[in-house]
Design an enzyme around this catalytic site. Structure first.
Site, PDB file in Angstrom:
ATOM      1  N   LYS A   9      -1.419  11.607  12.610  1.00 21.29           N
ATOM      2  CA  LYS A   9      -0.689  12.770  12.105  1.00 21.29           C
ATOM      3  C   LYS A   9      -1.234  14.000  12.604  1.00 21.29           C
ATOM      4  CE  LYS A   9      -0.019  11.459   7.754  1.00 21.29           C
ATOM      5  NZ  LYS A   9      -0.941  10.540   7.651  1.00 21.29           N
ATOM      6  N   ARG A  66      -6.597   3.714   0.177  1.00 22.41           N
ATOM      7  CA  ARG A  66      -5.671   4.904   0.621  1.00 22.41           C
ATOM      8  C   ARG A  66      -4.435   4.131   1.233  1.00 22.41           C
ATOM      9  NH1 ARG A  66      -9.284   7.871   4.601  1.00 22.41           N
ATOM     10  NH2 ARG A  66      -7.540   9.134   5.138  1.00 22.41           N
TER      11      ARG A  66
END
Ligand code: AMP
Length: 219
Positions: free
Chosen positions: A17, A175
């Protein structure tokens, strides 16, 4: 309603991203707003927000919604974001998405698209383990798939490249779990609003870039 280029880049850590967001934002003349970068900047400057965020970042958890939302609200009110912004790593929870929708509405804006970077889990750990980040400008490289021209040095700004503290294997796993638990539900939420553009992120940087332009074009 003002026609702005407000887009959200959604996907697990390591999906690419950040790399895509910086290129896309530069090409379209809007800022790349990465909440992770903003927190790392706060931390570098040892601000109260940065020191507080560190606790959550080190464990691979999420910084509380109100802190993140306030930081993004202030960023979107800056004049360089008048024509829109590429939101990278925000929102990460449904409550954050609700606050963002309200803030944009008050500014007479709306999201143009939510780009979902889809990729298999097993590739993510590998990608994150080889990731190198610039201390100066936040640009991202990879030891194997996207190495800098000179080892340890950032191509665009000449800054030092380092491995983020939270790119260690254990923190990466938590995460990813945080992503599945807190962030993945956003997909259905945005799907209902007809905003999702799917991108296969398991391809070269250039191929993803082309697919991204195509997906957002015409929206
Ligand atoms: P990133 O650079 O996007 O991987 O973000 C690094 C870390 O910053 C995350 O693991 C979180 O601890 C924190 N963070 C970034 N964005 C958010 C957000 N939207 N909500 C909560 N925490 C965030």
């Amino acid at each position: 309603m003002t026609q702005t280029l407000d887009v959200v880049f959604l996907g697990p850590p390591g999906a690419g991203k950040g790399t895509q967001a910086s290129g896309f934002a530069e090409c379209h003349g809007v800022p790349h707003v990465s909440t992770g970068d903003l927190f790392r900047e706060h931390l570098k400057n040892e601000t109260p927000v940065g020191l507080m965020a560190k606790e959550f970042m080190d464990r691979g958890g999420l910084v509380p919604d109100d802190v993140v939302c306030q930081m993004v609200r202030e960023r979107l009110e800056e004049s360089d974001a008048d024509r829109g912004a590429v939101l990278d790593g925000f929102p990460r929870t449904v409550p954050q998405a609700e606050v963002l929708a309200g803030d944009l509405e008050r500014m007479e804006r709306a999201l143009r698209a939510v780009v979902h970077f889809s990729i298999q889990d097993q590739l993510l750990v590998e990608r994150l383990a080889g990731r190198l980040t610039c201390r100066g400008c936040g640009a991202v490289f990879h030891r194997k798939s996207n190495p800098p021209r000179v080892e340890g040095i950032c191509d665009p700004c000449g800054g030092d490249l380092y491995t983020r503290d939270d790119d260690g294997e254990e923190t990466v796993r938590s995460r990813l779990q945080t992503y599945r638990d807190a962030t993945a539900p956003l997909l259905g939420w945005y799907e209902k609003q007809g905003l999702i553009c799917e991108i296969d992120a398991d391809r070269s940087i250039d191929a993803v870039r082309t697919a991204l332009e195509k997906a957002v074009e015409g929206r």
